[in-house]
Every structure is written in structure tokens, then in C-alpha cells.
Motif scaffolding. Structure first.
Motif, short mmCIF file in Angstrom:
data_model
loop_
_atom_site.label_atom_id
_atom_site.label_comp_id
_atom_site.label_asym_id
_atom_site.label_seq_id
_atom_site.Cartn_x
_atom_site.Cartn_y
_atom_site.Cartn_z
N ARG A 1 -5.20 8.21 -9.41
CA ARG A 1 -3.76 7.90 -9.56
C ARG A 1 -3.38 6.69 -8.73
O ARG A 1 -2.57 5.86 -9.16
N ILE A 2 -3.93 6.56 -7.53
CA ILE A 2 -3.63 5.41 -6.68
C ILE A 2 -4.07 4.12 -7.38
O ILE A 2 -3.32 3.15 -7.45
N ALA A 3 -5.29 4.12 -7.91
CA ALA A 3 -5.80 2.93 -8.59
C ALA A 3 -4.93 2.54 -9.77
O ALA A 3 -4.72 1.36 -10.04
N SER A 4 -4.40 3.54 -10.46
CA SER A 4 -3.61 3.26 -11.67
C SER A 4 -2.25 2.64 -11.35
O SER A 4 -1.61 2.06 -12.24
N ALA B 1 0.83 -1.20 0.00
CA ALA B 1 0.00 0.00 0.00
C ALA B 1 0.87 1.25 0.00
O ALA B 1 0.59 2.21 -0.74
N GLU B 2 1.93 1.24 0.80
CA GLU B 2 2.82 2.41 0.84
C GLU B 2 3.54 2.59 -0.49
O GLU B 2 3.69 3.73 -0.97
N ARG B 3 3.95 1.49 -1.11
CA ARG B 3 4.62 1.60 -2.40
C ARG B 3 3.69 2.26 -3.43
O ARG B 3 4.09 3.17 -4.17
N ILE B 4 2.46 1.77 -3.48
CA ILE B 4 1.49 2.30 -4.43
C ILE B 4 1.23 3.78 -4.18
O ILE B 4 1.19 4.58 -5.11
N LEU B 5 1.04 4.13 -2.92
CA LEU B 5 0.75 5.52 -2.57
C LEU B 5 1.90 6.43 -2.96
O LEU B 5 1.68 7.50 -3.54
N ARG B 6 3.11 6.01 -2.66
CA ARG B 6 4.26 6.86 -3.01
C ARG B 6 4.42 6.97 -4.52
O ARG B 6 4.76 8.03 -5.05
N ALA B 7 4.15 5.88 -5.23
CA ALA B 7 4.24 5.92 -6.69
C ALA B 7 3.19 6.86 -7.28
O ALA B 7 3.40 7.47 -8.34
N ALA B 8 2.07 7.00 -6.56
CA ALA B 8 1.00 7.90 -7.01
C ALA B 8 1.21 9.33 -6.53
O ALA B 8 0.40 10.21 -6.86
N GLY B 9 2.29 9.56 -5.77
CA GLY B 9 2.55 10.90 -5.27
C GLY B 9 1.69 11.29 -4.09
O GLY B 9 1.42 12.48 -3.87
N VAL B 10 1.23 10.30 -3.32
CA VAL B 10 0.35 10.54 -2.18
C VAL B 10 1.06 10.12 -0.90
O VAL B 10 1.60 9.02 -0.80
#
Length: 283
Positions: free
Chosen positions: A271-274, A246-255
Motif C-alpha cells: 500500500r505504501i508503494a502504491s 514520506a509522512e504524507r505517503i504513509l498516512r495515505a496508505a493508512g500506516v
């Protein structure tokens, strides 16, 4: 042109044997000034085909027809659906041909072929959010709308990020449209008188539908608000397959993973979903 007043509403209900039920969320408007105000606030174009969900005894239907618009009314209660054309013929005979009545549940009836361009309705409190979101998802011709809902629901639908009332309804409506509150409606204009105040919500569909994955984005939204007191890192752990992912995805989405769902815009959720499933993607 005669609209329904308090005596008309009660007499019509008595003649039809209608006893308003909480199950169907039936509270009938009996004030002509209120329904005319709703129609004005809807800012309808002359060629708008209006979809009205839950017309009830016909107070708002008559005001819409009086304004000159064609109306497609969807009514779940068979006796009310059957009586509506007769009510219009009696009170507004010159506009009767502009009315189409569909007896059915708006959540289960395919209305895409009707091609309405505007939704104007006094929605039952218990189904207001599902009806609005379902129609925006399944009737692409809808371009604008004005709905009367419980004031608490109006607050939720129009809330922005950071607000205490911002949640799933706010974000999902923002996926389809921009929305704002368009006034309050006192309980005294209804029969029976509800225990809550009502509010008007005006919305305008986005000029271009979002190209992103709606189902994927809505899954993120649901997960984020299911545990709204938790940080996104924790709230999205189940959706992502663990807090680390979850943290990886969030950081990749800029969140920031330390944020909570109520702080994010619909674009953030998109962006998170993508980013799901992109761990091996280059870059």
C-alpha cells in the motif's frame, strides 16, 4: 536401494579430488535418514518435477529419486555436475533416466523452460536467500519447496512482523509464498561438520501472484530496513523525497509514520508503494 553413507561420501569426494570449499558453501550430507526425512517433509506429489540446487555429491538427489520424483539438478561445480549421473547410475540405476543435470549457477541460469514444480535443496549458507527469492521471481511454475539452510537464515525467512529476526528476507518471501519452519538438522550429519545448526524451511506459493508493483514494493522494503531503528517517516525520507512526503505517503496508505519497518506486513508495504506520486490525485 542404496543411499550415500559417511564412508561413501568421503570415498566419492576423494575419487573426484573434491575438497569442500567455504567459498561454495560445501557441506555434504552423509546421513540417509536425514535426506529421507527432508524428502518426507517436502510433501511431494508423485508428478512433481523437483528442482535441486547444489546437489553436491548426490545424497539428497538419490533420496528424491528413490521417492519416485524426476529431478533437475543445478550444480555450479563442474566436477560435481559431471559425476552426479554416474553416482546415480551406480546406486540407483532404475531411476537414472529421471535425472537431468545442468552445470551452472542457479542465479544466472534460465530455468523457466524446465518448469519445475517444487524446489528441494540443501542451499549454501552464503546464497540461500538470493537463490530462493530469485527462483520464485523467475520460475513461475514453482508451487512449493523445502530448503535446508543455516538455522539463522531459517529464522529470518519465516519470521513474522514484530519479531527481532523479521526483515527483508521475511517480507520478500511473503510476497511470493507462505513459509514455516519444518525442523532442525544437526551439524553432525554433514561433512565437513559446519559451525552452525541448520533448519528446514517449507514454503507454498500463493494461489494467485500479487498484482501490485513488485519492484516498487521491494524498494520500500529495502529502504525501511536499511535503517531499521528509525521510524518509517525518517527511514523512507530518502525514498520518498523528504520526511514530509514520506509522512504524507504513509498516512495515505493508512500506516502510522511513527512505526518501524519490522512492524509492517507485506500488504502494508504494498500500500505504501502504491501511494507514491499520488499527491495530486483526486480524493
Amino acid at each position: 536401494m542404496t543411499l550415500l553413507g559417511p564412508a561413501d561420501v568421503r570415498q566419492l569426494a576423494e575419487r573426484l579430488g573434491i575438497r569442500p570449499t567455504k567459498q561454495l558453501g560445501q557441506n555434504f550430507v552423509h546421513d540417509p535418514n536425514t535426506v529421507r526425512r527432508i524428502v518426507r517433509a517436502a510433501e511431494l506429489a508423485p508428478d512433481d518435477l523437483v528442482l535441486e540446487v547444489g546437489p553436491g555429491l548426490g545424497s539428497l538427489t538419490l533420496a528424491l529419486l528413490e521417492h519416485g520424483n524426476a529431478v533437475c539438478a543445478v550444480e555450479i561445480d563442474p566436477p560435481l555436475a559431471a559425476a552426479l549421473p554416474e553416482t546415480v547410475a551406480r546406486h540407483l540405476p532404475e531411476q537414472a533416466e529421471r535425472l537431468t543435470v545442468i552445470a551452472g549457477d542457479a542465479l544466472r541460469t534460465d530455468l523457466s523452460a524446465v518448469k519445475p514444480t517444487a524446489l528441494v535443496a540443501n542451499l549454501p549458507y552464503n546464497v540461500a536467500v538470493p537463490v530462493v527469492l530469485h527462483l520464485l521471481a523467475t520460475v513461475p511454475s514453482l508451487r512449493r519447496g523445502l530448503v535446508m539452510v543455516q538455522k539463522e537464515v531459517a529464522d529470518r525467512l519465516t519470521a513474522g512482523p514484530g519479531s527481532r529476526t523479521y526483515g527483508v528476507p521475511s517480507v520478500k518471501l511473503a510476497w511470493y509464498a507462505t513459509a514455516r519452519q519444518a525442523g532442525k538438522v544437526p551439524a553432525s550429519v554433514f561433512w565437513p561438520v559446519p559451525n552452525v545448526e541448520s533448519g528446514l524451511v517449507s514454503f507454498a506459493a500463493l494461489d494467485e501472484p500479487r498484482a501490485a508493483d513488485r519492484a516498487g514494493t521491494f524498494a520500500v522494503i529495502d529502504a525501511a530496513f536499511a535503517q531499521r531503528r528509525k521510524t518509517l517517516r525518517a527511514a523512507l525520507a530518502g525514498w520518498a523525497g523528504g520526511p514530509v512526503e514520506a509522512e504524507r505517503i504513509l498516512r495515505a496508505a493508512g500506516v502510522d509514520p511513527r512505526l518501524r519497518g519490522e512492524q509492517l506486513t507485506v500488504e502494508d508495504f504494498t500500500r505504501i508503494a502504491s501511494q507514491r506520486g499520488t499527491a495530486d490525485a483526486p480524493g
